[in-house]
Design a protein around this motif. Structure first.
Motif, PDB file in Angstrom:
ATOM      1  N   TYR A  42      70.289  22.778  37.337  1.00  0.00           N
ATOM      2  CA  TYR A  42      70.952  21.545  36.922  1.00  0.00           C
ATOM      3  C   TYR A  42      72.268  21.376  37.655  1.00  0.00           C
ATOM      4  CZ  TYR A  42      67.559  21.810  33.189  1.00  0.00           C
ATOM      5  OH  TYR A  42      66.390  21.889  32.486  1.00  0.00           O
ATOM      6  N   SER A  43      72.652  20.106  37.867  1.00  0.00           N
ATOM      7  CA  SER A  43      73.921  19.809  38.522  1.00  0.00           C
ATOM      8  C   SER A  43      74.623  18.666  37.802  1.00  0.00           C
ATOM      9  CB  SER A  43      73.692  19.412  39.979  1.00  0.00           C
ATOM     10  OG  SER A  43      74.911  19.000  40.571  1.00  0.00           O
ATOM     11  N   THR A  44      75.915  18.876  37.546  1.00  0.00           N
ATOM     12  CA  THR A  44      76.740  17.813  36.977  1.00  0.00           C
ATOM     13  C   THR A  44      77.918  17.525  37.910  1.00  0.00           C
ATOM     14  OG1 THR A  44      77.934  19.451  35.653  1.00  0.00           O
ATOM     15  CG2 THR A  44      76.100  18.296  34.587  1.00  0.00           C
ATOM     16  N   VAL A  45      77.777  17.907  39.187  1.00  0.00           N
ATOM     17  CA  VAL A  45      78.821  17.702  40.177  1.00  0.00           C
ATOM     18  C   VAL A  45      79.048  16.203  40.385  1.00  0.00           C
ATOM     19  CG1 VAL A  45      79.441  18.053  42.610  1.00  0.00           C
ATOM     20  CG2 VAL A  45      78.317  19.879  41.332  1.00  0.00           C
ATOM     21  N   GLY A  46      80.306  15.785  40.398  1.00  0.00           N
ATOM     22  CA  GLY A  46      80.640  14.386  40.638  1.00  0.00           C
ATOM     23  C   GLY A  46      80.186  13.441  39.546  1.00  0.00           C
ATOM     24  N   GLY A  47      80.043  13.942  38.334  1.00  0.00           N
ATOM     25  CA  GLY A  47      79.640  13.092  37.226  1.00  0.00           C
ATOM     26  C   GLY A  47      78.138  12.865  37.137  1.00  0.00           C
ATOM     27  N   ALA A  48      77.375  13.445  38.051  1.00  0.00           N
ATOM     28  CA  ALA A  48      75.914  13.310  38.014  1.00  0.00           C
ATOM     29  C   ALA A  48      75.352  14.203  36.920  1.00  0.00           C
ATOM     30  CB  ALA A  48      75.322  13.705  39.365  1.00  0.00           C
ATOM     31  N   ASP A  49      74.127  13.981  36.552  1.00  0.00           N
ATOM     32  CA  ASP A  49      73.418  14.852  35.610  1.00  0.00           C
ATOM     33  C   ASP A  49      71.986  14.977  36.131  1.00  0.00           C
ATOM     34  OD1 ASP A  49      72.792  16.478  33.529  1.00  0.00           O
ATOM     35  OD2 ASP A  49      72.803  14.913  31.999  1.00  0.00           O
ATOM     36  N   LYS A  50      71.814  15.854  37.123  1.00  0.00           N
ATOM     37  CA  LYS A  50      70.538  15.965  37.829  1.00  0.00           C
ATOM     38  C   LYS A  50      69.877  17.304  37.538  1.00  0.00           C
ATOM     39  CE  LYS A  50      72.681  15.579  41.744  1.00  0.00           C
ATOM     40  NZ  LYS A  50      73.022  15.477  43.165  1.00  0.00           N
ATOM     41  N   GLN A  51      68.571  17.329  37.768  1.00  0.00           N
ATOM     42  CA  GLN A  51      67.840  18.591  37.672  1.00  0.00           C
ATOM     43  C   GLN A  51      66.939  18.735  38.887  1.00  0.00           C
ATOM     44  OE1 GLN A  51      65.743  17.871  33.919  1.00  0.00           O
ATOM     45  NE2 GLN A  51      63.819  18.261  34.988  1.00  0.00           N
ATOM     46  N   TYR A  52      66.646  19.984  39.215  1.00  0.00           N
ATOM     47  CA  TYR A  52      65.792  20.319  40.342  1.00  0.00           C
ATOM     48  C   TYR A  52      64.887  21.456  39.880  1.00  0.00           C
ATOM     49  CZ  TYR A  52      64.453  20.849  45.238  1.00  0.00           C
ATOM     50  OH  TYR A  52      63.757  20.869  46.417  1.00  0.00           O
ATOM     51  N   THR A  53      63.587  21.220  39.886  1.00  0.00           N
ATOM     52  CA  THR A  53      62.632  22.212  39.413  1.00  0.00           C
ATOM     53  C   THR A  53      61.832  22.737  40.590  1.00  0.00           C
ATOM     54  OG1 THR A  53      62.500  21.110  37.279  1.00  0.00           O
ATOM     55  CG2 THR A  53      60.716  22.644  37.817  1.00  0.00           C
ATOM     56  N   ILE A  54      61.751  24.062  40.711  1.00  0.00           N
ATOM     57  CA  ILE A  54      61.011  24.721  41.784  1.00  0.00           C
ATOM     58  C   ILE A  54      59.809  25.421  41.149  1.00  0.00           C
ATOM     59  CG2 ILE A  54      61.124  26.415  43.658  1.00  0.00           C
ATOM     60  CD1 ILE A  54      64.274  26.131  43.355  1.00  0.00           C
ATOM     61  N   THR A  55      58.613  25.113  41.649  1.00  0.00           N
ATOM     62  CA  THR A  55      57.391  25.678  41.095  1.00  0.00           C
ATOM     63  C   THR A  55      56.572  26.344  42.186  1.00  0.00           C
ATOM     64  OG1 THR A  55      57.304  23.940  39.429  1.00  0.00           O
ATOM     65  CG2 THR A  55      55.268  25.123  39.840  1.00  0.00           C
TER      66      THR A  55
END
Length: 171
Positions: free
Chosen positions: A7-20
């Motif tokens: 997860y990333s909240t850098v710069g006010g973002a709220d993103k996720q990155y899933t690796i499978t």
């Protein structure tokens, strides 16, 4: 299958990155999903063809290291994603109907409540609520127990495993 979500909240973002890392016919694949937390996840197939388990795990570790270096952090796992075909655009129902005739989804047009009631009662029409700005054409393959979703341009749309299972059970 192994899955890790960052997860990333850098710069006010709220993103996720899933690796499978998943077993596929002939080896293993690495499939990643990215997008706003709680929103639509965009799939990114990282392996063009199946690779060995060791190669897939190394690729996943390298991707993880790059994401951590860019500000992502490990967190609680996201919802499991439904498996996707390695080449969805080649068989995209967004451009070809079952009978082979090309078709495109229709864009939304505003209608009144009276017309909506008529269409809701007509089995020839399928409607969906537009949520989070994403519309998808869904292709159900009951024989293989597979659900695929595509944008109107034929790009794959990620579905959670729970949504895929519900679609197969409902239709």
């Amino acid at each position: 299958m192994t899955t890790e979500t960052l997860y990333s909240t850098v710069g006010g973002a709220d993103k996720q990155y899933t690796i499978t890392v998943d077993a596929v016919s002939g080896g293993h694949s690495v499939l990643c999903f990215s997008g706003r937390r709680g929103g639509t996840q965009v799939p990114q197939l990282k392996t063009v063809k199946p690779v060995t388990l060791e190669a897939a795990q190394k690729m996943a570790r390298d991707i993880r290291a790059k994401k951590i270096a860019s500000g992502y952090q490990p967190g609680a796992a996201a919802a499991a994603m439904a498996p996707m075909t390695s080449s969805p655009a080649a068989t995209s129902p967004a451009t070809t109907a079952r009978d082979g005739a090309p078709y495109r989804p229709m864009l939304l047009n505003p209608i009144g409540s009276r017309e909506a009631e008529v269409l809701l009662g007509d089995p020839a029409w399928i409607m969906q609520q537009k949520v989070d700005g994403v519309r998808a054409i869904v292709h159900l393959n009951h024989a293989e127990q597979r659900v695929s979703a595509y944008s109107r341009t034929g790009k794959p749309v990620a579905l959670t495993a729970a949504v895929a299972a519900a679609l197969l059970a409902e239709f």
